[in-house]
Design an enzyme around this catalytic site. Structure first.
Site, PDB file in Angstrom:
ATOM      1  N   LYS A 269       2.309  -3.148   7.239  1.00 62.96           N
ATOM      2  CA  LYS A 269       2.393  -3.430   5.798  1.00 62.96           C
ATOM      3  C   LYS A 269       3.840  -3.342   5.297  1.00 62.96           C
ATOM      4  O   LYS A 269       4.180  -3.962   4.302  1.00 62.96           O
ATOM      5  CB  LYS A 269       1.487  -2.470   5.028  1.00 62.96           C
ATOM      6  CG  LYS A 269      -0.011  -2.804   5.155  1.00 62.96           C
ATOM      7  CD  LYS A 269      -0.413  -3.947   4.220  1.00 62.96           C
ATOM      8  CE  LYS A 269      -1.915  -4.142   4.192  1.00 62.96           C
ATOM      9  NZ  LYS A 269      -2.344  -5.141   3.209  1.00 62.96           N
TER      10      LYS A 269
ATOM     11  N   GLU B  17       0.257   3.625   1.861  1.00 65.84           N
ATOM     12  CA  GLU B  17       0.388   4.039   3.262  1.00 65.84           C
ATOM     13  C   GLU B  17       1.810   3.807   3.770  1.00 65.84           C
ATOM     14  O   GLU B  17       2.240   4.436   4.738  1.00 65.84           O
ATOM     15  CB  GLU B  17      -0.585   3.254   4.148  1.00 65.84           C
ATOM     16  CG  GLU B  17      -1.930   3.897   4.359  1.00 65.84           C
ATOM     17  CD  GLU B  17      -1.886   5.192   5.146  1.00 65.84           C
ATOM     18  OE1 GLU B  17      -1.339   5.212   6.261  1.00 65.84           O
ATOM     19  OE2 GLU B  17      -2.403   6.199   4.632  1.00 65.84           O
TER      20      GLU B  17
ATOM     21  N   TYR C 294      -0.961   0.430  10.911  1.00 62.29           N
ATOM     22  CA  TYR C 294      -1.315  -0.241   9.651  1.00 62.29           C
ATOM     23  C   TYR C 294      -0.153  -0.146   8.668  1.00 62.29           C
ATOM     24  O   TYR C 294       0.290  -1.144   8.099  1.00 62.29           O
ATOM     25  CB  TYR C 294      -2.579   0.414   9.062  1.00 62.29           C
ATOM     26  CG  TYR C 294      -2.883  -0.016   7.641  1.00 62.29           C
ATOM     27  CD1 TYR C 294      -3.565  -1.196   7.379  1.00 62.29           C
ATOM     28  CD2 TYR C 294      -2.482   0.777   6.552  1.00 62.29           C
ATOM     29  CE1 TYR C 294      -3.838  -1.588   6.067  1.00 62.29           C
ATOM     30  CE2 TYR C 294      -2.753   0.391   5.251  1.00 62.29           C
ATOM     31  CZ  TYR C 294      -3.434  -0.795   5.012  1.00 62.29           C
ATOM     32  OH  TYR C 294      -3.691  -1.182   3.720  1.00 62.29           O
TER      33      TYR C 294
ATOM     34  N   THR D  16       0.799  -1.226   0.000  1.00 63.52           N
ATOM     35  CA  THR D  16       0.000   0.000   0.000  1.00 63.52           C
ATOM     36  C   THR D  16       0.832   1.277   0.000  1.00 63.52           C
ATOM     37  O   THR D  16       1.940   1.302   0.571  1.00 63.52           O
ATOM     38  CB  THR D  16      -0.920   0.013   1.246  1.00 63.52           C
ATOM     39  OG1 THR D  16      -1.376   1.356   1.484  1.00 63.52           O
ATOM     40  CG2 THR D  16      -0.187  -0.430   2.505  1.00 63.52           C
TER      41      THR D  16
HETATM   42  P1  NAP Z   1     -11.345  -4.540   2.715  1.00 64.50           P
HETATM   43  O1  NAP Z   1     -12.552  -4.168   1.937  1.00 64.50           O
HETATM   44  O2  NAP Z   1     -11.199  -4.035   4.100  1.00 64.50           O
HETATM   45  O3  NAP Z   1     -11.260  -6.125   2.728  1.00 64.50           O
HETATM   46  C1  NAP Z   1     -10.342  -6.783   3.558  1.00 64.50           C
HETATM   47  C2  NAP Z   1     -10.772  -8.224   3.711  1.00 64.50           C
HETATM   48  O4  NAP Z   1      -9.843  -8.870   4.595  1.00 64.50           O
HETATM   49  C3  NAP Z   1     -12.150  -8.431   4.307  1.00 64.50           C
HETATM   50  O5  NAP Z   1     -12.891  -9.284   3.471  1.00 64.50           O
HETATM   51  C4  NAP Z   1     -11.868  -9.102   5.637  1.00 64.50           C
HETATM   52  O6  NAP Z   1     -12.789 -10.093   5.992  1.00 64.50           O
HETATM   53  C5  NAP Z   1     -10.548  -9.793   5.376  1.00 64.50           C
HETATM   54  N1  NAP Z   1      -9.858 -10.091   6.632  1.00 64.50           N
HETATM   55  C6  NAP Z   1      -9.662  -9.273   7.686  1.00 64.50           C
HETATM   56  N2  NAP Z   1      -9.033  -9.933   8.678  1.00 64.50           N
HETATM   57  C7  NAP Z   1      -8.831 -11.199   8.248  1.00 64.50           C
HETATM   58  C8  NAP Z   1      -8.265 -12.366   8.819  1.00 64.50           C
HETATM   59  N3  NAP Z   1      -7.760 -12.356  10.053  1.00 64.50           N
HETATM   60  N4  NAP Z   1      -8.242 -13.511   8.093  1.00 64.50           N
HETATM   61  C9  NAP Z   1      -8.762 -13.532   6.845  1.00 64.50           C
HETATM   62  N5  NAP Z   1      -9.327 -12.469   6.229  1.00 64.50           N
HETATM   63  C10 NAP Z   1      -9.362 -11.301   6.936  1.00 64.50           C
HETATM   64  O7  NAP Z   1     -10.019  -4.112   1.916  1.00 64.50           O
HETATM   65  P2  NAP Z   1      -9.845  -3.795   0.361  1.00 64.50           P
HETATM   66  O8  NAP Z   1     -10.088  -2.351   0.144  1.00 64.50           O
HETATM   67  O9  NAP Z   1     -10.556  -4.814  -0.425  1.00 64.50           O
HETATM   68  O10 NAP Z   1      -8.264  -3.982   0.222  1.00 64.50           O
HETATM   69  C11 NAP Z   1      -7.715  -5.240  -0.091  1.00 64.50           C
HETATM   70  C12 NAP Z   1      -6.269  -5.271   0.365  1.00 64.50           C
HETATM   71  O11 NAP Z   1      -5.532  -4.234  -0.278  1.00 64.50           O
HETATM   72  C13 NAP Z   1      -6.050  -5.047   1.854  1.00 64.50           C
HETATM   73  O12 NAP Z   1      -4.950  -5.848   2.239  1.00 64.50           O
HETATM   74  C14 NAP Z   1      -5.666  -3.579   1.966  1.00 64.50           C
HETATM   75  O13 NAP Z   1      -4.879  -3.364   3.107  1.00 64.50           O
HETATM   76  C15 NAP Z   1      -4.906  -3.403   0.679  1.00 64.50           C
HETATM   77  N6  NAP Z   1      -4.940  -2.078   0.080  1.00 64.50           N
HETATM   78  C16 NAP Z   1      -6.119  -1.465  -0.162  1.00 64.50           C
HETATM   79  C17 NAP Z   1      -6.148  -0.226  -0.788  1.00 64.50           C
HETATM   80  C18 NAP Z   1      -7.433   0.478  -1.079  1.00 64.50           C
HETATM   81  O14 NAP Z   1      -7.399   1.684  -1.360  1.00 64.50           O
HETATM   82  N7  NAP Z   1      -8.562  -0.217  -1.098  1.00 64.50           N
HETATM   83  C19 NAP Z   1      -4.927   0.371  -1.171  1.00 64.50           C
HETATM   84  C20 NAP Z   1      -3.752  -0.299  -0.933  1.00 64.50           C
HETATM   85  C21 NAP Z   1      -3.760  -1.527  -0.324  1.00 64.50           C
HETATM   86  P3  NAP Z   1     -14.256  -9.756   6.565  1.00 64.50           P
HETATM   87  O15 NAP Z   1     -15.074  -9.611   5.315  1.00 64.50           O
HETATM   88  O16 NAP Z   1     -14.530 -10.950   7.349  1.00 64.50           O
HETATM   89  O17 NAP Z   1     -14.150  -8.507   7.365  1.00 64.50           O
HETATM   90  O1  G4F Z   2     -10.445   6.830   3.139  1.00 62.84           O
HETATM   91  P1  G4F Z   2      -9.396   6.760   4.175  1.00 62.84           P
HETATM   92  O2  G4F Z   2      -9.787   6.192   5.480  1.00 62.84           O
HETATM   93  O3  G4F Z   2      -8.177   6.012   3.511  1.00 62.84           O
HETATM   94  P2  G4F Z   2      -6.624   5.910   3.890  1.00 62.84           P
HETATM   95  O4  G4F Z   2      -6.375   6.207   5.309  1.00 62.84           O
HETATM   96  O5  G4F Z   2      -5.884   6.705   2.884  1.00 62.84           O
HETATM   97  O6  G4F Z   2      -6.346   4.354   3.677  1.00 62.84           O
HETATM   98  C1  G4F Z   2      -6.866   3.661   2.553  1.00 62.84           C
HETATM   99  O7  G4F Z   2      -5.930   3.729   1.506  1.00 62.84           O
HETATM  100  C2  G4F Z   2      -4.671   3.080   1.771  1.00 62.84           C
HETATM  101  C3  G4F Z   2      -3.794   3.285   0.536  1.00 62.84           C
HETATM  102  O8  G4F Z   2      -3.123   4.500   0.656  1.00 62.84           O
HETATM  103  C4  G4F Z   2      -4.945   1.617   2.051  1.00 62.84           C
HETATM  104  F1  G4F Z   2      -3.763   0.964   2.257  1.00 62.84           F
HETATM  105  C5  G4F Z   2      -5.844   1.478   3.261  1.00 62.84           C
HETATM  106  O9  G4F Z   2      -6.139   0.106   3.476  1.00 62.84           O
HETATM  107  C6  G4F Z   2      -7.141   2.228   2.979  1.00 62.84           C
HETATM  108  O10 G4F Z   2      -7.800   1.550   1.931  1.00 62.84           O
HETATM  109  O11 G4F Z   2      -8.830   8.240   4.450  1.00 62.84           O
HETATM  110  C7  G4F Z   2      -8.367   9.059   3.397  1.00 62.84           C
HETATM  111  C8  G4F Z   2      -8.074  10.455   3.928  1.00 62.84           C
HETATM  112  C9  G4F Z   2      -7.188  10.471   5.193  1.00 62.84           C
HETATM  113  O12 G4F Z   2      -6.243  11.488   5.073  1.00 62.84           O
HETATM  114  C10 G4F Z   2      -8.160  10.816   6.313  1.00 62.84           C
HETATM  115  O13 G4F Z   2      -7.577  11.494   7.419  1.00 62.84           O
HETATM  116  O14 G4F Z   2      -9.302  11.063   4.313  1.00 62.84           O
HETATM  117  C11 G4F Z   2      -9.125  11.720   5.560  1.00 62.84           C
HETATM  118  N1  G4F Z   2     -10.431  11.860   6.217  1.00 62.84           N
HETATM  119  C12 G4F Z   2     -11.010  13.039   6.549  1.00 62.84           C
HETATM  120  N2  G4F Z   2     -12.171  12.810   7.166  1.00 62.84           N
HETATM  121  C13 G4F Z   2     -11.223  10.868   6.622  1.00 62.84           C
HETATM  122  C14 G4F Z   2     -12.328  11.465   7.236  1.00 62.84           C
HETATM  123  N3  G4F Z   2     -11.098   9.515   6.516  1.00 62.84           N
HETATM  124  C15 G4F Z   2     -12.103   8.755   7.020  1.00 62.84           C
HETATM  125  N4  G4F Z   2     -12.011   7.415   6.880  1.00 62.84           N
HETATM  126  N5  G4F Z   2     -13.199   9.293   7.642  1.00 62.84           N
HETATM  127  C16 G4F Z   2     -13.356  10.648   7.775  1.00 62.84           C
HETATM  128  O15 G4F Z   2     -14.331  11.108   8.348  1.00 62.84           O
END
Ligand code: NAP
Ligand code: G4F
Length: 342
Positions: free
Chosen positions: A171, A144, A167, A142
């Site tokens: 990672k 992050e 987090y 990520t």
């Molecule tokens: P998500 O919607 O939060 O999905 C994460 C999944 O992981 C959920 O289905 C959750 O299961 C499962 N999980 C959590 N704890 C677990 C455990 N102990 N054993 C097995 N499964 C478990 O995340 P996403 O947005 O699809 O992201 C997918 C991956 O990419 C994650 O690793 C995230 O950190 C990474 N990532 C995401 C972004 C982004 O912007 N979306 C960017 C960079 C990296 P439940 O359904 O049971 O809760």
């Molecule tokens: O949507 P966010 O919670 O995403 P964040 O923290 O960037 O993390 C997501 O992206 C990562 C990749 O860079 C993944 F690895 C991670 O698993 C996840 O998918 O927050 C985005 C931004 C932050 O700066 C936060 O401080 O939005 C700002 N924010 C402002 N108000 C808020 C809020 N975020 C959340 N969730 N809720 C608020 O009310």
């Protein structure tokens, strides 16, 4: 001619072995999009799910593929369950998407986040190394991890990591153990360093979906205010459907490597809010937004903007959906959900 071609066709048909993919995190956001892509490519898809009292198949149902996946119970924190799964399935490709993925919660649940996001990856790699070492492994790394690190306002594969949350720290371990198993044991392991990617099935705690869901609720009179934290942070937001293609491409490459996946554009949370309200026909968004300290983080990642040149040149990957199209897609989906409920 006909007699000549029939046997050839038969040989082709019978020599085709369906590839097997295991996806952890199958019920999250990315899992369903990736599963859909792999099913379209004729893979047999196995999805790891945790034990639930009430399983939530909403996202996978949204994409209409719930019945096409074989679900297996297991947990990233339970090494023996992963060993058995890899031993029994022997997948060609493993996509590790499972994680405690909400940055804000990682400050309160640092141990759990570390167990799932760091140790879970080690356990899975060990299971593959022991029972199926030729499987190709994708790790969901990520942006992050970069945190405060940037090179002239951009982050790419050469930018130093400076994570700002438990987090992000967890990672970073996962990233390096993935590299280490490649270098130590010759395994095909790849890190996708993905920047934020969103969709209509994004979890509602993440800011994009929180905003689009809030806008729809406000539009239908179901909510008065949207409570948010830092509006100044900027993110490089792309569409999840585009990003899972990059995951797939990484595992089809001739050699394993690590890639940044991003759009190269960044926007502030305030821009996101303005656009989402505007798309729903509300121009005076300030009337409906309250800044709430509960949503401000102990340490923030202020700016993320990726340079995905390597992915473009080596994998031929590029994003298709723009920021504006993404916000519109998400607002429309949430408006439709509440319209159907009304
Ligand atoms: P998500 O919607 O939060 O999905 C994460 C999944 O992981 C959920 O289905 C959750 O299961 C499962 N999980 C959590 N704890 C677990 C455990 N102990 N054993 C097995 N499964 C478990 O995340 P996403 O947005 O699809 O992201 C997918 C991956 O990419 C994650 O690793 C995230 O950190 C990474 N990532 C995401 C972004 C982004 O912007 N979306 C960017 C960079 C990296 P439940 O359904 O049971 O809760
Ligand atoms: O949507 P966010 O919670 O995403 P964040 O923290 O960037 O993390 C997501 O992206 C990562 C990749 O860079 C993944 F690895 C991670 O698993 C996840 O998918 O927050 C985005 C931004 C932050 O700066 C936060 O401080 O939005 C700002 N924010 C402002 N108000 C808020 C809020 N975020 C959340 N969730 N809720 C608020 O009310």
């Amino acid at each position: 001619m006909v007699l000549y071609y029939v046997p050839l066709l038969c040989i082709k048909h019978f020599s085709h072995r369906m590839k097997k993919a295991l996806i952890t995190g199958i019920l999250g956001q990315d899992g369903p999009y990736l599963a859909k892509l792999l099913l379209e490519k004729d893979y047999k898809v196995y999805g790891l799910i945790r034990r639930y009292s009430n399983p939530n198949f909403e996202n996978i149902n949204y994409l209409g593929i719930a019945d096409d996946i074989e679900y297996i119970e297991g947990d990233l924190t339970d090494e023996s369950s992963l060993m058995n799964i890899i031993k029994n399935i022997r997948p060609d490709e493993v996509y590790n998407l499972g994680a405690q993925s909400f940055v804000h919660s990682s400050f309160e649940q640092a141990k759990l986040t570390t167990e799932v996001n760091s140790l879970g990856v080690l356990y899975l790699l060990n299971a593959i190394k022991q029972f199926n070492p030729t499987a190709r492994f994708y790790q969901a790394s990520t942006s992050e991890m970069f945190g405060l690190g940037n090179d002239g306002g951009f982050q790419d594969e050469k930018t130093a990591f400076h994570p700002r949350s438990p987090y992000g720290v967890a990672k970073v371990y996962a990233y390096w153990i993935t590299v280490n198993y490649r270098e130590s044991y010759g395994m095909f392991t790849a890190n996708g360093i993905l920047f934020n990617h969103e969709s209509p099935i994004r979890g509602k705690q993440f800011v994009t979906r929180k905003v689009t869901d809030g806008v729809a609720r406000i539009k239908y009179g179901l909510q008065e205010k949207l409570h948010l934290g830092n509006l100044e942070a900027t993110r490089d937001w792309g569409f999840a459907g585009d990003y899972v293609e990059a995951m797939y491409l990484m595992l089809q490459a001739d050699t394993p490597d690590d890639y940044v996946v991003a759009t190269g554009e960044h926007h502030s949370v305030e821009e996101l809010v303005t656009l989402a309200f505007k798309h729903a026909g509300i121009t005076d968004w300030k009337k409906y937004v309250a800044i709430d300290p509960r949503f401000v983080r102990p340490a923030e990642v202020p700016h993320l903007r990726g340079r995905a040149t390597k992915a473009r040149e080596k994998l031929g990957w590029r994003p298709k959906v723009s920021f504006e199209e993404l916000v519109k897609m998400m607002v429309d989906a949430d408006l439709k959900r509440y319209e159907e409920k009304n």
